[in-house]
Design a protein around this motif. Structure first.
Motif, PDB file in Angstrom:
ATOM      1  N   PRO A  71     -19.735 -31.233 -29.082  1.00  0.00           N
ATOM      2  CA  PRO A  71     -19.988 -30.136 -30.017  1.00  0.00           C
ATOM      3  C   PRO A  71     -20.582 -28.914 -29.328  1.00  0.00           C
ATOM      4  O   PRO A  71     -21.247 -29.014 -28.303  1.00  0.00           O
ATOM      5  N   ASP A  72     -20.294 -27.764 -29.893  1.00  0.00           N
ATOM      6  CA  ASP A  72     -20.877 -26.499 -29.433  1.00  0.00           C
ATOM      7  C   ASP A  72     -22.324 -26.422 -29.927  1.00  0.00           C
ATOM      8  O   ASP A  72     -22.609 -26.725 -31.083  1.00  0.00           O
ATOM      9  N   TRP A  73     -23.268 -25.997 -29.042  1.00  0.00           N
ATOM     10  CA  TRP A  73     -24.659 -25.911 -29.469  1.00  0.00           C
ATOM     11  C   TRP A  73     -24.821 -24.967 -30.662  1.00  0.00           C
ATOM     12  O   TRP A  73     -25.628 -25.211 -31.560  1.00  0.00           O
ATOM     13  N   ASP A  74     -24.060 -23.870 -30.693  1.00  0.00           N
ATOM     14  CA  ASP A  74     -24.177 -22.935 -31.809  1.00  0.00           C
ATOM     15  C   ASP A  74     -23.864 -23.603 -33.139  1.00  0.00           C
ATOM     16  O   ASP A  74     -24.470 -23.296 -34.162  1.00  0.00           O
ATOM     17  N   HIS A  75     -22.916 -24.544 -33.126  1.00  0.00           N
ATOM     18  CA  HIS A  75     -22.605 -25.267 -34.360  1.00  0.00           C
ATOM     19  C   HIS A  75     -23.822 -26.085 -34.800  1.00  0.00           C
ATOM     20  O   HIS A  75     -24.151 -26.149 -35.991  1.00  0.00           O
ATOM     21  N   LEU A  76     -24.468 -26.718 -33.848  1.00  0.00           N
ATOM     22  CA  LEU A  76     -25.659 -27.512 -34.170  1.00  0.00           C
ATOM     23  C   LEU A  76     -26.802 -26.623 -34.665  1.00  0.00           C
ATOM     24  O   LEU A  76     -27.590 -27.019 -35.530  1.00  0.00           O
ATOM     25  N   ARG A  77     -26.879 -25.422 -34.134  1.00  0.00           N
ATOM     26  CA  ARG A  77     -27.913 -24.480 -34.582  1.00  0.00           C
ATOM     27  C   ARG A  77     -27.728 -24.140 -36.060  1.00  0.00           C
ATOM     28  O   ARG A  77     -28.704 -24.104 -36.826  1.00  0.00           O
ATOM     29  N   TYR A  78     -26.496 -23.927 -36.460  1.00  0.00           N
ATOM     30  CA  TYR A  78     -26.234 -23.641 -37.868  1.00  0.00           C
ATOM     31  C   TYR A  78     -26.430 -24.890 -38.728  1.00  0.00           C
ATOM     32  O   TYR A  78     -26.857 -24.793 -39.885  1.00  0.00           O
ATOM     33  N   PHE A  79     -26.147 -26.046 -38.165  1.00  0.00           N
ATOM     34  CA  PHE A  79     -26.400 -27.303 -38.874  1.00  0.00           C
ATOM     35  C   PHE A  79     -27.888 -27.434 -39.198  1.00  0.00           C
ATOM     36  O   PHE A  79     -28.272 -27.751 -40.330  1.00  0.00           O
ATOM     37  N   ARG A 134     -18.977 -22.736 -39.292  1.00  0.00           N
ATOM     38  CA  ARG A 134     -19.596 -23.453 -38.169  1.00  0.00           C
ATOM     39  C   ARG A 134     -19.794 -24.933 -38.498  1.00  0.00           C
ATOM     40  O   ARG A 134     -19.601 -25.800 -37.638  1.00  0.00           O
ATOM     41  N   ILE A 135     -20.184 -25.215 -39.727  1.00  0.00           N
ATOM     42  CA  ILE A 135     -20.360 -26.618 -40.124  1.00  0.00           C
ATOM     43  C   ILE A 135     -19.013 -27.340 -40.118  1.00  0.00           C
ATOM     44  O   ILE A 135     -18.912 -28.491 -39.666  1.00  0.00           O
TER      45      ILE A 135
END
Length: 288
Positions: free
Chosen positions: A4-12, A38-39
């Protein structure tokens, strides 16, 4: 399943913390469609459903709940990396200082000219904030607080002790006997502060004519002749001709002010330099 992209996890995490799509979007400074996209991308990368989509909001699935502590650990590690990297920076860049709003506006800002002259490469971001910023997430580099934090990993030092007293405009006091006084005080958002609790005891049955959650507003109201206020002594020192101190009853409240930094962040040369200037400012004025 792909990485996974870290930015996706940030939005999670933003969606988990905010509880709503719109709240996460406001926190991240983006449109709510960006958060949703992003989610969706994160779920596709992990090949698992993280949120149930309902008309009234999104709810974590069991898989989503299981992911939270791991994403949080990644977030902490990333912030730790950023803090460590900042330690090797030159004496330049932006340093964020968070302080209570009135203290920031009335005590710090008017006294920073010499410090800024000595730090020509530093841009000081002085934030007046009633809330306590999260130093672990680098919401600020330095925080001035009335409550001493007990979290591990923080460097804490006492700066000064702030005294309080009753004040009003001379014209107001000349026109009214003490039993006719009206008061300006904090509202329910700030009613737990020691000075407000003391004011509750001394006012007796006399009324509040104005309440606010902002100390600067109470100060200006007292200056304008609205009523009697309990204020920190530094505000009286700034405008000695504009307010009259009320000696009786004397306010017993004394609050310690602390300077707080993350242990890693304070190793950064520019942060250490700003912290030293703040400490010297209070020491030179006899407030330590």
């Amino acid at each position: 399943m792909s990485q996974p992209d870290w930015d996706h996890l940030r939005y999670f995490l933003a969606l988990h913390d905010a509880g709503t799509l719109s709240g996460a979007a406001r926190a991240a400074g983006v449109e709510h469609t960006t958060v949703a996209r992003r989610i969706d991308a994160l779920e596709a990368a992990l090949a698992v459903k993280l949120f149930d989509r309902f008309p009234k909001g999104w709810s974590l699935t069991a898989a989503g709940k299981a992911l939270v502590p791991h994403a949080r650990k990644m977030e902490e590690n990333l912030h730790g990396l950023m803090r460590a990297a900042s330690g090797s920076a030159a004496l330049s860049g932006k340093v964020r200082v968070s302080a209570p709003p009135a203290l920031s506006a009335y005590l710090l800002a008017p006294r920073l000219k010499a410090a800024l002259f000595r730090l020509p490469g530093i841009e000081l971001d002085l934030r007046g904030e009633a809330r306590e910023t999260d130093l672990m997430r680098r919401e600020s580099d330095i925080a001035l607080r009335f409550n001493r934090p007990g979290a591990p990993g923080l460097a804490v030092r006492a700066l000064t002790t702030i005294a309080y007293g009753l004040y009003a405009s001379p014209d107001y006091l000349a026109a009214r006997a003490p039993e006719q006084w009206e008061f300006v005080g904090y509202d329910e958002l700030m009613q737990e502060t020691p000075q407000q609790q003391w004011l509750e005891k001394v006012r007796g049955g006399r009324r509040y004519c104005l309440r606010s959650n902002d100390l600067g507003t109470l100060y200006q109201a007292a200056l304008g002749g609205c009523g009697v206020a309990v204020l920190p002594e530094y505000l009286f020192d700034l405008r000695r001709g504009g307010l009259a101190a009320i000696d009786t009853p004397a306010c017993p409240v004394r609050r310690k002010l602390w300077i707080v930094m993350h242990e890693d962040v304070r190793r950064a040369a520019q942060v250490r330099a700003v912290a030293d200037e703040l400490i010297a400012l209070f020491t030179s004025e006899g407030r330590s």
